[in-house]
Design a protein around this motif. Structure first.
Motif, PDB file in Angstrom:
ATOM      1  N   PHE A 112     -49.318 174.338  34.713  1.00 44.40           N
ATOM      2  CA  PHE A 112     -49.932 175.223  35.699  1.00 44.40           C
ATOM      3  C   PHE A 112     -48.920 175.917  36.611  1.00 44.40           C
ATOM      4  CE2 PHE A 112     -53.165 171.918  34.798  1.00 44.40           C
ATOM      5  CZ  PHE A 112     -54.125 172.737  34.238  1.00 44.40           C
ATOM      6  N   TYR A 113     -47.631 175.634  36.414  1.00 47.97           N
ATOM      7  CA  TYR A 113     -46.590 176.268  37.223  1.00 47.97           C
ATOM      8  C   TYR A 113     -45.537 176.856  36.293  1.00 47.97           C
ATOM      9  CZ  TYR A 113     -48.802 173.539  40.921  1.00 47.97           C
ATOM     10  OH  TYR A 113     -49.709 172.988  41.792  1.00 47.97           O
ATOM     11  N   ASP A 114     -44.548 177.529  36.871  1.00 50.79           N
ATOM     12  CA  ASP A 114     -43.568 178.236  36.061  1.00 50.79           C
ATOM     13  C   ASP A 114     -42.349 177.392  35.726  1.00 50.79           C
ATOM     14  OD1 ASP A 114     -42.468 178.085  38.565  1.00 50.79           O
ATOM     15  OD2 ASP A 114     -41.951 180.215  38.728  1.00 50.79           O
ATOM     16  N   GLY A 115     -42.338 176.116  36.091  1.00 51.26           N
ATOM     17  CA  GLY A 115     -41.163 175.289  35.889  1.00 51.26           C
ATOM     18  C   GLY A 115     -40.969 174.855  34.444  1.00 51.26           C
ATOM     19  N   TYR A 116     -39.724 174.926  33.969  1.00 54.18           N
ATOM     20  CA  TYR A 116     -39.372 174.345  32.677  1.00 54.18           C
ATOM     21  C   TYR A 116     -37.954 173.792  32.757  1.00 54.18           C
ATOM     22  CZ  TYR A 116     -37.263 178.998  31.941  1.00 54.18           C
ATOM     23  OH  TYR A 116     -36.542 180.159  32.076  1.00 54.18           O
ATOM     24  N   THR A 117     -37.692 172.762  31.952  1.00 57.64           N
ATOM     25  CA  THR A 117     -36.439 172.020  32.027  1.00 57.64           C
ATOM     26  C   THR A 117     -35.971 171.644  30.632  1.00 57.64           C
ATOM     27  OG1 THR A 117     -37.132 171.072  34.149  1.00 57.64           O
ATOM     28  CG2 THR A 117     -35.304 169.999  33.026  1.00 57.64           C
ATOM     29  N   ALA A 118     -34.659 171.667  30.421  1.00 59.61           N
ATOM     30  CA  ALA A 118     -34.036 171.133  29.211  1.00 59.61           C
ATOM     31  C   ALA A 118     -33.157 169.966  29.621  1.00 59.61           C
ATOM     32  CB  ALA A 118     -33.206 172.202  28.497  1.00 59.61           C
ATOM     33  N   ALA A 119     -33.191 168.876  28.844  1.00 59.69           N
ATOM     34  CA  ALA A 119     -32.436 167.677  29.199  1.00 59.69           C
ATOM     35  C   ALA A 119     -31.816 167.058  27.959  1.00 59.69           C
ATOM     36  CB  ALA A 119     -33.335 166.660  29.886  1.00 59.69           C
ATOM     37  N   LEU A 120     -30.661 166.425  28.151  1.00 57.72           N
ATOM     38  CA  LEU A 120     -30.002 165.661  27.101  1.00 57.72           C
ATOM     39  C   LEU A 120     -29.727 164.268  27.632  1.00 57.72           C
ATOM     40  CD1 LEU A 120     -28.744 165.584  24.258  1.00 57.72           C
ATOM     41  CD2 LEU A 120     -26.583 166.320  25.302  1.00 57.72           C
ATOM     42  N   VAL A 121     -30.304 163.261  26.972  1.00 55.94           N
ATOM     43  CA  VAL A 121     -30.177 161.864  27.383  1.00 55.94           C
ATOM     44  C   VAL A 121     -29.225 161.161  26.416  1.00 55.94           C
ATOM     45  CG1 VAL A 121     -31.422 159.735  27.878  1.00 55.94           C
ATOM     46  CG2 VAL A 121     -32.535 161.943  28.236  1.00 55.94           C
ATOM     47  N   ASN A 122     -28.189 160.507  26.961  1.00 57.12           N
ATOM     48  CA  ASN A 122     -27.129 159.937  26.138  1.00 57.12           C
ATOM     49  C   ASN A 122     -26.979 158.436  26.416  1.00 57.12           C
ATOM     50  OD1 ASN A 122     -25.696 162.541  24.998  1.00 57.12           O
ATOM     51  ND2 ASN A 122     -26.084 162.930  27.169  1.00 57.12           N
ATOM     52  N   PRO A 123     -27.771 157.579  25.763  1.00 59.95           N
ATOM     53  CA  PRO A 123     -27.633 156.127  25.959  1.00 59.95           C
ATOM     54  C   PRO A 123     -26.654 155.506  24.964  1.00 59.95           C
ATOM     55  CG  PRO A 123     -29.619 156.577  24.734  1.00 59.95           C
ATOM     56  CD  PRO A 123     -28.950 157.903  24.952  1.00 59.95           C
ATOM     57  N   ILE A 124     -25.804 154.634  25.454  1.00 58.87           N
ATOM     58  CA  ILE A 124     -24.929 153.839  24.601  1.00 58.87           C
ATOM     59  C   ILE A 124     -25.269 152.372  24.848  1.00 58.87           C
ATOM     60  CG2 ILE A 124     -22.554 153.152  24.100  1.00 58.87           C
ATOM     61  CD1 ILE A 124     -21.657 155.922  24.832  1.00 58.87           C
ATOM     62  N   GLN A 125     -25.600 151.647  23.786  1.00 60.02           N
ATOM     63  CA  GLN A 125     -26.053 150.267  23.904  1.00 60.02           C
ATOM     64  C   GLN A 125     -25.100 149.323  23.182  1.00 60.02           C
ATOM     65  OE1 GLN A 125     -30.132 149.594  22.832  1.00 60.02           O
ATOM     66  NE2 GLN A 125     -29.976 147.364  22.975  1.00 60.02           N
ATOM     67  N   TYR A 126     -24.716 148.259  23.872  1.00 58.86           N
ATOM     68  CA  TYR A 126     -23.935 147.181  23.271  1.00 58.86           C
ATOM     69  C   TYR A 126     -24.707 145.885  23.458  1.00 58.86           C
ATOM     70  CZ  TYR A 126     -20.198 143.872  22.284  1.00 58.86           C
ATOM     71  OH  TYR A 126     -19.455 142.853  21.748  1.00 58.86           O
ATOM     72  N   ASN A 127     -25.163 145.321  22.358  1.00 56.02           N
ATOM     73  CA  ASN A 127     -26.042 144.156  22.417  1.00 56.02           C
ATOM     74  C   ASN A 127     -27.233 144.465  23.311  1.00 56.02           C
ATOM     75  OD1 ASN A 127     -24.460 142.744  20.622  1.00 56.02           O
ATOM     76  ND2 ASN A 127     -23.258 141.722  22.215  1.00 56.02           N
ATOM     77  N   ASN A 128     -27.401 143.753  24.420  1.00 58.83           N
ATOM     78  CA  ASN A 128     -28.565 143.971  25.290  1.00 58.83           C
ATOM     79  C   ASN A 128     -28.263 144.838  26.511  1.00 58.83           C
ATOM     80  OD1 ASN A 128     -30.140 142.344  23.649  1.00 58.83           O
ATOM     81  ND2 ASN A 128     -29.626 140.489  24.788  1.00 58.83           N
ATOM     82  N   LEU A 129     -27.071 145.410  26.599  1.00 61.97           N
ATOM     83  CA  LEU A 129     -26.686 146.223  27.747  1.00 61.97           C
ATOM     84  C   LEU A 129     -26.672 147.699  27.363  1.00 61.97           C
ATOM     85  CD1 LEU A 129     -23.741 144.069  29.141  1.00 61.97           C
ATOM     86  CD2 LEU A 129     -26.164 143.973  29.776  1.00 61.97           C
ATOM     87  N   VAL A 130     -27.263 148.517  28.227  1.00 54.01           N
ATOM     88  CA  VAL A 130     -27.381 149.950  27.946  1.00 54.01           C
ATOM     89  C   VAL A 130     -26.884 150.742  29.153  1.00 54.01           C
ATOM     90  CG1 VAL A 130     -28.908 151.825  27.210  1.00 54.01           C
ATOM     91  CG2 VAL A 130     -29.445 149.458  26.572  1.00 54.01           C
ATOM     92  N   GLY A 131     -26.013 151.700  28.893  1.00 56.94           N
ATOM     93  CA  GLY A 131     -25.602 152.663  29.903  1.00 56.94           C
ATOM     94  C   GLY A 131     -25.994 154.052  29.449  1.00 56.94           C
ATOM     95  N   THR A 132     -26.591 154.844  30.339  1.00 64.48           N
ATOM     96  CA  THR A 132     -27.135 156.147  29.959  1.00 64.48           C
ATOM     97  C   THR A 132     -26.615 157.235  30.887  1.00 64.48           C
ATOM     98  OG1 THR A 132     -29.176 155.095  29.187  1.00 64.48           O
ATOM     99  CG2 THR A 132     -29.236 157.467  29.529  1.00 64.48           C
ATOM    100  N   LEU A 133     -26.117 158.320  30.296  1.00 64.94           N
ATOM    101  CA  LEU A 133     -25.757 159.533  31.025  1.00 64.94           C
ATOM    102  C   LEU A 133     -26.774 160.604  30.674  1.00 64.94           C
ATOM    103  CD1 LEU A 133     -23.847 161.319  32.737  1.00 64.94           C
ATOM    104  CD2 LEU A 133     -22.583 161.789  30.614  1.00 64.94           C
ATOM    105  N   THR A 134     -27.412 161.174  31.692  1.00 64.89           N
ATOM    106  CA  THR A 134     -28.448 162.190  31.495  1.00 64.89           C
ATOM    107  C   THR A 134     -28.027 163.485  32.165  1.00 64.89           C
ATOM    108  OG1 THR A 134     -30.176 160.505  31.441  1.00 64.89           O
ATOM    109  CG2 THR A 134     -30.875 162.766  31.856  1.00 64.89           C
TER     110      THR A 134
END
Length: 481
Positions: free
Chosen positions: A354-376
């Motif tokens: 209903f509004y004019d907003g639009y967004t593009a995003a790139l999500v970059n998760p790196i996971q080692y075993n049970n630990l995850v770090g993400t750069l967005t």
């Protein structure tokens, strides 16, 4: 609503904790599964069959302000004075404010099929969404009339803002229709809390400098669902005074080259605000006194309030929720031979309905075993670039995450809140803050395929959606196969 401008710009800083942060995409968390209905939260032969947040809130809140208003607003909010850095007159410059908050109080989901086809869940959440557009001259006037060299100005206060908050009670159903395709749906009942909307289409001001006054004329519309001054904490409790409904539909498709595609239509709905609401189509002139004294903000607010409430009529109205459409593509890459280190980027396109907003995003998760770090990283049509970080602990039955999709701006905003002059005086592309936090556990019996099961299953039929799907596209197929 204490000050006219601060209502428009900082109305949402203290609002109860909208919107999904991009960092959660394709994480398989309980939060992700409720925001993206086609997303699975259970892993057969690995996780337990019940997921719950144990009433620990999972939330996301964000705020940003663009334009020349950044320094004056931060200085007024955090030091009590205005710094008119960069404000202009007669150049048609405006600033934009946007804020959202979303808090899940209850998230409960159950795995409902031995072969991994069905997930059923319920959730209770509180949401707020708002946006505002306001001119440089509005801020300048709040600091007095000395910056205005002429005596008459037209259409320099054509501001607007919209804000609404509501409770949302939802049921979700996800089904994996085939090995490649899944469909999810989220049906919600909405219980409205607050709504305000102001739109000024025409404005005029005449300064009477001899009497330290100003004649202000405004024309536009104002809507509110409650009586100002009478709203208290009891009005935050769920009630059926202002009911509504919303729907989210998600699809997930795995392609032959192992791309995971999602299409989501999310939170498309409406709220019917109660019959005691007020609508004012105003076109009125009032005089604001003592506009150069220490009481100028109160006087300007009182005058503006008299104008916008001058044509009040009691009537109900209907407003939409901030529905969005999202398309995403994801692919998994193993970075080591033992498959302990993986990279799973997701590209997302988002459009507000209903509004004019639009967004593009790139999500970059790196996971080692049970630990995850993400750069967005994300970029929208207002020219705003965001960079965020997330830390997550993710095992089959435990998940915890914390982060921000606007990490640098959040740090700067926190510095300004601590009265750092360098951060208060910083006029960047935008000022803002973003923070999210979540936790949930899985418990109950381990989900097992029949051949691995430690108990004897009684047999399963395909899910409801699958039976309809097969009836349309595969007539004659035995639903029990």
């Amino acid at each position: 609503m204490k000050y006219f401008l601060l209502v428009i710009c900082f109305l949402f800083i203290s609002v109860k904790t909208f919107s999904q942060q991009f960092s959660q995409y394709n994480t398989g968390t309980l939060f992700d599964s409720f925001e993206n209905p086609a997303q699975a939260v259970f892993i057969p032969d690995t996780s337990n069959k019940i997921a719950f947040n144990f009433f620990i809130p999972n939330f996301n809140s964000n705020l940003y302000v663009t334009g020349n208003a950044q320094v004056p607003l931060k200085s007024r909010a955090f030091t009590g004075r205005y710094l008119n850095t960069g404000l202009t007159i007669g150049e048609n410059r405006f600033s934009r404010a946007n804020a959202n908050a979303n808090i899940y109080l209850i998230m409960f989901k159950v795995f409902n099929s031995l072969d991994g086809n069905q997930e059923v869940g319920v959730s209770v959440q509180t949401r707020a969404e708002g946006r505002g557009l306001f001119t440089d001259e509005t801020l300048l006037l709040l600091n007095g009339s000395n910056g205005f060299t002429n005596n008459d100005y037209s259409n320099i206060f054509n501001n607007s803002y919209t804000a609404q908050s509501y409770h949302q009670i939802s049921v979700t159903y996800r089904e994996k229709i085939s090995k490649k395709f899944a469909l999810g749906i989220k049906l919600s009942g909405l219980l409205g809390i607050q709504y305000q909307q102001l739109r000024i289409d025409q404005s005029h001001i005449t300064f009477n400098r001899a009497n330290d006054a100003a004649d202000i004329t405004l024309q536009g519309r104002y809507r509110i669902n409650y009586t100002s001054g009478d709203f208290d904490k009891h009005d935050l409790l769920p009630s059926f005074k202002s009911p509504g409904a919303a729907i989210s539909i998600g699809t997930a498709l795995r392609t032959r080259d192992n791309f995971n595609l999602q299409l989501n239509v999310k939170d498309l709905g409406f709220i019917h605000w109660n019959k005691r609401s007020r609508v004012s189509d105003f076109n009125t002139m009032r005089t604001a006194p003592d506009i150069s004294t220490a009481r100028r903000e109160d006087n300007l607010y009182a005058t503006t309030y008299q104008i916008i409430r001058s044509a009040d009529e009691i009537q109900s109205f209907v407003t939409p929720t901030n529905g969005i459409i999202e398309l995403s593509a994801n692919k998994l890459y193993w970075l080591d031979y033992d498959k302990r280190l993986r990279y799973s980027p997701t590209f997302i396109l988002q459009k507000e309905v209903f509004y004019d907003g639009y967004t593009a995003a790139l999500v970059n998760p790196i996971q080692y075993n049970n630990l995850v770090g993400t750069l967005t990283a994300s970029y929208n049509n207002y020219g705003i670039f965001n960079a965020g970080l997330q830390f997550m602990v993710k095992s089959p039955n435990v998940e915890f995450y914390i982060g921000s999709d606007r990490i640098m701006q959040s740090a700067s905003f926190l510095g300004a809140a601590r009265k750092s002059d360098s951060q208060i005086n910083k006029n960047a592309a935008y000022s803002g803050a973003d923070f999210f936090l979540g936790f949930s556990l899985k418990f109950g019996r381990l989900i097992e395929h029949p051949l691995n099961s430690s108990y004897m299953p009684l047999g399963d039929r395909p899910g409801f959606i699958t039976r309809i799907w097969n009836g349309i596209f595969h007539p004659g197929r035995d639903d029990g196969d």
